[in-house]
Scaffold this motif. Structure first.
Motif, PDB file in Angstrom:
ATOM      1  N   THR A 398       0.816  -1.408   0.035  1.00 20.91           N
ATOM      2  CA  THR A 398      -0.423  -0.098   0.472  1.00 20.91           C
ATOM      3  C   THR A 398       0.926   1.297  -0.475  1.00 20.91           C
ATOM      4  O   THR A 398       0.246   2.025  -0.924  1.00 20.91           O
ATOM      5  CB  THR A 398      -0.878   0.065   0.902  1.00 20.91           C
ATOM      6  OG1 THR A 398      -1.487  -1.272   1.059  1.00 20.91           O
ATOM      7  CG2 THR A 398      -2.239   1.026   1.178  1.00 20.91           C
ATOM      8  N   LYS A 399       1.944   1.733   0.708  1.00 20.66           N
ATOM      9  CA  LYS A 399       3.019   2.143   1.095  1.00 20.66           C
ATOM     10  C   LYS A 399       3.572   2.963  -0.161  1.00 20.66           C
ATOM     11  O   LYS A 399       3.642   4.044  -0.364  1.00 20.66           O
ATOM     12  CB  LYS A 399       3.262   2.481   2.623  1.00 20.66           C
ATOM     13  CG  LYS A 399       2.308   2.691   3.395  1.00 20.66           C
ATOM     14  CD  LYS A 399       3.163   2.456   4.780  1.00 20.66           C
ATOM     15  CE  LYS A 399       2.801   3.503   5.770  1.00 20.66           C
ATOM     16  NZ  LYS A 399       2.832   2.908   7.344  1.00 20.66           N
ATOM     17  N   TRP A 400       4.041   1.306  -0.915  1.00 23.70           N
ATOM     18  CA  TRP A 400       5.262   1.877  -1.734  1.00 23.70           C
ATOM     19  C   TRP A 400       3.724   2.352  -3.181  1.00 23.70           C
ATOM     20  O   TRP A 400       4.423   3.219  -3.887  1.00 23.70           O
ATOM     21  CB  TRP A 400       4.732   0.274  -2.174  1.00 23.70           C
ATOM     22  CG  TRP A 400       5.848   0.194  -4.010  1.00 23.70           C
ATOM     23  CD1 TRP A 400       5.652  -0.002  -5.011  1.00 23.70           C
ATOM     24  CD2 TRP A 400       7.006   0.095  -3.578  1.00 23.70           C
ATOM     25  NE1 TRP A 400       6.079   0.468  -5.637  1.00 23.70           N
ATOM     26  CE2 TRP A 400       7.775  -0.369  -4.970  1.00 23.70           C
ATOM     27  CE3 TRP A 400       8.214   0.668  -2.927  1.00 23.70           C
ATOM     28  CZ2 TRP A 400       8.684  -0.022  -5.907  1.00 23.70           C
ATOM     29  CZ3 TRP A 400      10.200   0.092  -3.192  1.00 23.70           C
ATOM     30  CH2 TRP A 400       9.779   0.253  -4.839  1.00 23.70           C
ATOM     31  N   TYR A 401       2.677   2.262  -3.179  1.00 22.72           N
ATOM     32  CA  TYR A 401       2.321   2.723  -4.743  1.00 22.72           C
ATOM     33  C   TYR A 401       1.170   4.272  -4.001  1.00 22.72           C
ATOM     34  O   TYR A 401       0.998   4.880  -4.786  1.00 22.72           O
ATOM     35  CB  TYR A 401       0.589   2.311  -5.276  1.00 22.72           C
ATOM     36  CG  TYR A 401       1.030   0.842  -5.097  1.00 22.72           C
ATOM     37  CD1 TYR A 401       1.473   1.086  -6.712  1.00 22.72           C
ATOM     38  CD2 TYR A 401       1.808  -0.365  -4.774  1.00 22.72           C
ATOM     39  CE1 TYR A 401       1.762  -0.083  -8.121  1.00 22.72           C
ATOM     40  CE2 TYR A 401       1.707  -1.818  -6.396  1.00 22.72           C
ATOM     41  CZ  TYR A 401       2.354  -0.905  -7.661  1.00 22.72           C
ATOM     42  OH  TYR A 401       2.349  -2.120  -7.807  1.00 22.72           O
ATOM     43  N   LEU A 402       1.460   4.531  -2.398  1.00 22.63           N
ATOM     44  CA  LEU A 402       0.537   5.573  -2.603  1.00 22.63           C
ATOM     45  C   LEU A 402       1.771   6.528  -2.616  1.00 22.63           C
ATOM     46  O   LEU A 402       1.879   7.719  -2.941  1.00 22.63           O
ATOM     47  CB  LEU A 402       0.023   5.242  -0.975  1.00 22.63           C
ATOM     48  CG  LEU A 402      -1.065   5.248  -0.967  1.00 22.63           C
ATOM     49  CD1 LEU A 402      -1.696   5.203   1.190  1.00 22.63           C
ATOM     50  CD2 LEU A 402      -2.187   5.397  -1.297  1.00 22.63           C
ATOM     51  N   GLY A 403       2.603   6.415  -1.824  1.00 22.48           N
ATOM     52  CA  GLY A 403       4.243   7.031  -1.954  1.00 22.48           C
ATOM     53  C   GLY A 403       4.575   7.588  -3.510  1.00 22.48           C
ATOM     54  O   GLY A 403       4.755   8.483  -3.813  1.00 22.48           O
ATOM     55  N   THR A 404       4.594   5.865  -4.143  1.00 24.67           N
ATOM     56  CA  THR A 404       4.931   6.793  -5.791  1.00 24.67           C
ATOM     57  C   THR A 404       4.345   7.574  -6.353  1.00 24.67           C
ATOM     58  O   THR A 404       3.677   8.527  -7.097  1.00 24.67           O
ATOM     59  CB  THR A 404       5.005   5.283  -5.912  1.00 24.67           C
ATOM     60  OG1 THR A 404       4.247   4.338  -6.087  1.00 24.67           O
ATOM     61  CG2 THR A 404       6.510   4.778  -5.579  1.00 24.67           C
ATOM     62  N   GLY A 405       2.780   7.154  -5.778  1.00 28.57           N
ATOM     63  CA  GLY A 405       1.282   8.195  -6.628  1.00 28.57           C
ATOM     64  C   GLY A 405       1.331   9.527  -6.120  1.00 28.57           C
ATOM     65  O   GLY A 405       0.818  10.168  -6.908  1.00 28.57           O
ATOM     66  N   GLY A 406       1.972   9.567  -4.876  1.00 26.56           N
ATOM     67  CA  GLY A 406       1.988  11.132  -4.835  1.00 26.56           C
ATOM     68  C   GLY A 406       2.823  11.633  -5.205  1.00 26.56           C
ATOM     69  O   GLY A 406       3.030  13.001  -5.648  1.00 26.56           O
ATOM     70  N   ILE A 407       4.268  11.408  -5.415  1.00 31.60           N
ATOM     71  CA  ILE A 407       5.563  11.658  -5.905  1.00 31.60           C
ATOM     72  C   ILE A 407       4.858  12.165  -7.719  1.00 31.60           C
ATOM     73  O   ILE A 407       5.340  13.250  -8.110  1.00 31.60           O
ATOM     74  CB  ILE A 407       6.333  11.176  -6.074  1.00 31.60           C
ATOM     75  CG1 ILE A 407       7.289  11.295  -4.397  1.00 31.60           C
ATOM     76  CG2 ILE A 407       7.488  11.520  -7.068  1.00 31.60           C
ATOM     77  CD1 ILE A 407       8.546  10.306  -3.686  1.00 31.60           C
TER      78      ILE A 407
END
Lengths: 490, 542
Positions: A398-407
């Motif tokens: 989850t965090k991987w995708y949210l973090g990369t999505g935010g960037i």
């Protein structure tokens, strides 16, 4: 035959509905019949949802439509998003039913409990399969009413107080939602769910659309426990453990989060939402909720209360992903719908086991719990480490995708929120694990594992939670399905 | 297919084996006895040097394989973990052993995977697993000071993880789960490459104890059981190097500033830690400080590799070579402290070898590593030469101080095992020669060059001379008493901060304060809605 097959969403809802009625009819005393009905319905539902899943994957159309009033249809359908929530709740309902049978062994009012329990799942299925906001609303309210008897099941003054608060919030939220739906229907003439949005952008002025969006969002946000509409959730943890597990993992808060997904992606569409500037509202409120919930969890000594605050925080990951927009963040938000459910239900099962077997209800009593209940605490540890987002567990994906999505979308503050949340999660989960595994148990402590019917559900869901992360690249993993969903919206 | 099946199975089973053993440790003495024998199973992977296996279904698509650096580091890891594992079995109280080996095996699994994974997500997964499992080793004895050390360790580790994660997000937003290693993605070509490289340099720098980020190291090394300290200093420290090798854009132009910063940081730490180490009064602490000091020979080559992209390949391998030498010698020293106490004769006979090997005694691996490094210094960086010599002098002083503090006066305890230690000693003497020879046969000839003896023996003689002078004129008494934890202790003294305690003091009081009041008012939905609208209004205005 094709009509029967196409109406599969209806049968999925009806399975639990019929089971609920049967359980009420059987009465308190016929225990074996009740268990049989419960389990048969749960297994049947898993089978039906599996068929539905394959059908949706193959591109079959599912739908069931009845016109109630001119212009107002009762619509059930099944798209890939439906499958996400219904598969999760069908699987977890089966597991939770087994757990609840073991948990309530010998306690009174089991007929009432299991009846409303089934009704609650029927409502969740309806929320998942609803094809327009009106149908969604029907099941959303049914869910509210079906859950209340479960929250106050113990009948203590505290439970009744929590139940009253729960009703005030959710019914109030429902009323706001209804106003929003009526307004939407009046101004745009449609409330249907369609990938990419169903309302024509020019149907009303921006101000009107904004207000309607906010009304609908507030209606959903109450159930999704978005700050500051969250106060009911930490108090509702007085409910029995299986109820808390279901409430936090698949039923009530998930219905709210799922509603937000439908609202942004299927009613307004992400483009129109962004045009109204509402995507930032969703993302920022979710970000605030994530940090605030984690901070409150730090201070809670009651184990279930700490878990409840953690839910407040974690469920908003879904809203965060939806609000950020962009393919990666959307995947991150949606996949957390499943991941959070698997991890949190494990944690609540384990909390229930600790309380039932050894009377451990507070974090401060957990010294040496790892030695006393090794398997329960192993499952708990998997859930907790996953919540922190430690790889290779589900929360990390989850965090991987949210973090990369935010960037990806240039919203760097999201990384800050994620890192803060990771640190706070570590700060409120790691001390529990340290107590359980490192500290010595008190001298007079009893040692022993929970009965099989309480232990195995926790172990199974923990394995699911671990597998969702460790095997994320596998076909049919939650991530795989969510990527399949995301294709629909991009 | 069948040709690939064997490595595909082995690369999966070998890392999973320790995890499978964990649940058995508490119930089966046989499983416990098998635990120290788990690391040698990784030797099965070494024949597949150069093979890359992909598991698209694992995590976000995992890629494992053994490249040149991985080969050397896995070999180092196997030897040190095996020797330390045997020692832990013999030396730790029996009732705490299952608990110790749970964390031990988890940390081993993470450590091994750090050296063999070649994609960003799996590498990070392994790295985090190793870091957090090692916490359990640090606090093993469960005394208050252990928990304090563990707390400092965790806080610093989390800071490192946060930096790494931020870097990973920046990379993944552009190229997804990056492939690392020889044929991997070019991390120099992405947007914000400079920021990404700085984040990784600092994030893995926590593990490498780069100056300022080393605060966790002294307390951790001192409190952890000796066997755990040996693997922490010998191998886990090198996971930071593995991170640098995988994630820094070595061999690409445009990162000279970062390279310069790393070179400077390495040099400053080399001398600073040596001075602080000499001021310590306990042998374990003295040798603990030698780790950050010695990392000069790892940090500086990596910095130079960024400064001189053309020479990056050999410089990176030199850093790995030094890491192997240092890991073996350092593990031998930590385990040697106890050995000197229990087997004074053996200790007196042999302990000086790994100690002076660190300082670069001729024909030892230390001399090999240092001379090879000097031979590969880019011509424009020859100003480093005198500094490197000076650092050898400082190291000599440090290890002499260590040898003078080792408790030699124990009584011989018959039956105290020494096999693990002899294994380490032999490996420390021989293995680096083998690795350097494989990589660059010419390195084996350097001892026969004129000037070798002067270059290697010179600093040691100078150091011994200084030590003798210090003994004659006892300046030792004048040494400032720098408390272990140097900068951290200073910070404590200046403002007595409260590090976030675990379990944390309630950050938000439940019964009182404005938050609680607000929560109470939130019982009214109307109040909540009003607050909600207020928040929306604020958002709009923003």
């Amino acid at each position: 035959m094709t009509g029967v097959y196409a109406a599969l969403p209806l049968w999925v809802v009806m399975t639990s509905l019929v089971a609920a009625l049967a359980i009420f009819a059987l009465g308190e005393s016929r225990r074996h019949a009740r268990v049989a009905v419960n389990l048969a319905a749960a297994v049947l539902k898993v089978v039906l949802v599996a068929i539905l899943l394959v059908g949706v994957y193959l591109g079959h159309d599912f739908g069931f439509r009845v016109t109630l009033l001119p212009g107002i249809d009762f619509v059930l359908h099944a798209d890939s998003l439906t499958i996400l929530l219904s598969t999760l709740s069908a699987l977890l309902w089966l597991v939770t039913t087994i757990y609840a049978i073991g948990y309530l062994e010998g306690s009174p009012h089991r007929c009432r409990f299991f009846g409303f329990f089934s009704l609650c799942v029927a409502a969740t299925m309806g929320v998942a399969a609803a094809g327009n906001l009106f149908t969604f609303f029907l099941f959303y309210e049914l869910l509210t009413l079906a859950t209340w008897p479960l929250v106050v099941h113990r009948g203590s003054a505290e439970a009744l107080r929590a139940g009253a608060l729960y009703l005030r919030y959710t019914l109030g939220g429902g009323a706001v939602l209804l106003i929003g739906i009526v307004a939407l229907h009046t101004f745009t003439g449609t409330t249907a769910f369609r990938a990419g949005g169903s309302i024509p952008p020019e149907s009303a002025s921006i101000a009107v659309l904004t207000i309607v969006f906010l009304l609908l969002f507030v209606g959903m946000a109450v159930k999704a426990a978005v700050v500051p509409l969250h106060a009911w959730l930490p108090q509702a943890m007085v409910a029995p453990a299986p109820v808390s597990a279901l409430l936090h993992a698949v039923a009530v808060v998930k219905a709210g989060a799922f509603g937000i997904v439908r609202l942004v992606q299927d009613v307004f569409g992400h483009d129109l939402t962004a045009h109204l500037g509402m995507d930032h509202v969703v993302a920022v409120t979710a970000g605030i909720t994530i940090v605030y919930g984690s901070m409150r969890a730090l201070a809670a000594d009651d184990l279930k209360q700490r878990l409840a605050w953690s839910t407040v925080s974690q469920v908003s990951y879904i809203g965060l992903g939806i609000g950020i927009g962009g393919p990666l963040a959307l995947i991150g938000g949606l996949v957390h719908l499943v991941h959070q459910g698997l991890m949190k239900i494990t944690l609540f099962f384990c909390a229930g086991n600790l309380a039932e077997t050894h009377g451990i209800k507070k974090v401060s009593q957990m010294d040496g719990a790892g030695r006393r209940m090794p398997w329960t605490m192993t499952a708990f540890s998997l859930g907790a480490l996953g919540m922190i987002g430690l790889p290779p567990l589900a929360g990390f994906i989850t965090k991987w995708y949210l973090g990369t999505g935010g960037i990806e979308t240039g919203q760097y503050w999201v990384v800050g929120v994620l890192i803060a949340s990771t640190l706070l999660n570590a700060a409120y989960f790691l001390p529990i694990l340290a107590r359980a595994w490192i500290n010595e148990a008190p001298a007079d402590a009893t040692v022993g594992e929970a009965p099989a019917m309480l232990l195995w559900p926790a172990i199974i869901t923990a394995l699911f939670a671990g597998g969702a992360g460790f095997l994320a690249g596998m076909p049919w993993s939650p991530l795989y399905w969510v990527e399949f969903i995301a294709e629909l919206y991009l | 297919m069948s040709a690939n099946l064997l490595p595909a199975l082995l690369f999966l089973l070998v890392p999973l084996l320790p995890v499978a053993l964990v649940p058995l440790l508490h119930r089966s003495p046989r499983a416990l006895a098998a635990a120290p024998w788990i690391p040698p199973t990784a030797l099965l992977l070494l024949p597949f040097h150069g093979t890359v296996v992909e598991y698209p279904w694992l995590l976000l698509g995992t890629r494992v394989g053994i490249d040149n650096a991985g080969f050397a580091l896995v070999l180092l890891a196997v030897i040190v973990w095996t020797a330390a594992g045997w020692y832990a079995r013999r030396s730790l109280p029996a009732n705490g052993q299952p608990r110790f080996f749970i964390f031990w095996l988890a940390a081993w699994c993470g450590n091994l995977c750090v050296f063999i994974t070649q994609d960003a997500a799996s590498f990070y997964a392994a790295y985090a697993m190793m870091t957090f499992a090692a916490w359990g080793l640090v606090v093993h004895r469960r005394e208050a000071a252990d928990y304090r050390a563990g707390r400092i360790y965790l806080v610093m580790a989390l800071i490192g993880e946060a930096l790494i994660l931020a870097g990973l997000f920046l990379v993944a937003a552009q190229i997804g789960n990056a492939t690392l290693g020889p044929r991997g993605h070019d991390l120099a070509a992405i947007d914000h490459a400079g920021l990404v490289a700085a984040l990784f340099a600092a994030g893995f720098g926590v593990k490498m104890a780069v100056i300022g980020l080393h605060l966790w190291l002294p307390a951790t090394y001192e409190r952890a059981p000796t066997a755990a300290t040996a693997v922490l200093a010998g191998v886990m420290l090198k996971a930071g190097l593995a991170g640098w090798l995988r994630f820094l854009p070595l061999g690409s132009d445009g990162f000279a500033i970062l390279g310069g910063v790393l070179v400077a940081a390495g040099l400053v730490m080399g001398f600073y830690a040596a001075v602080v180490g000499i001021c310590q009064a306990r042998p374990k602490l003295v040798i603990a400080y030698s780790s950050p000091s010695q990392m000069l020979f790892v940090t500086v080559p990596i910095g130079l590799a960024l400064l001189y992209p053309g020479a990056a390949g050999p410089l990176a391998l030199l850093a790995v070579g030094f890491a192997v030498h240092h890991g073996l010698a350092k593990a031998a020293l930590f385990l040697g402290i106890d050995l000197a106490h229990d087997r004074p004769l053996l200790g007196r006979a042999l302990l000086w070898i790994p100690a002076l090997s660190l300082a670069g005694l001729p024909l030892t691996s230390g001399a090999l590593a240092k001379i090879s490094f000097k031979a590969h210094l880019p011509a424009t960086a020859s100003w480093l030469d005198p500094l490197l010599l000076a650092s050898s002098v400082a190291t000599t002083l440090l290890v002499l101080r260590f040898l003078s503090l080792v408790p030699w006066h124990g009584t011989t305890r018959r039956g105290t095992p020494a096999a693990h230690w002899l294994l380490l000693l032999v490996a420390s003497l021989g293995l680096p020669w083998l690795l350097y020879g494989l990589n660059e046969p010419f390195a084996l000839l350097r001892p026969f060059f004129p000037g070798y003896l002067a270059e290697t023996l010179g600093p040691i003689v100078l150091g011994i001379g200084l030590a003798l002078l210090a003994r004659r004129y006892p300046v030792v008494r004048l040494l400032p008493a720098i408390p272990p934890g140097d900068l951290l202790a200073l910070v404590y003294r200046l403002q007595r901060p409260r590090l976030p305690t675990m379990p944390p003091a309630p950050a938000l009081p439940v019964g009182a304060g404005w938050i609680a009041t607000t929560e109470r008012h939130l019982d009214l939905l109307t109040a909540a809605l009003a607050l909600w609208l207020g928040m929306l209004l604020v958002l709009f205005l923003l």
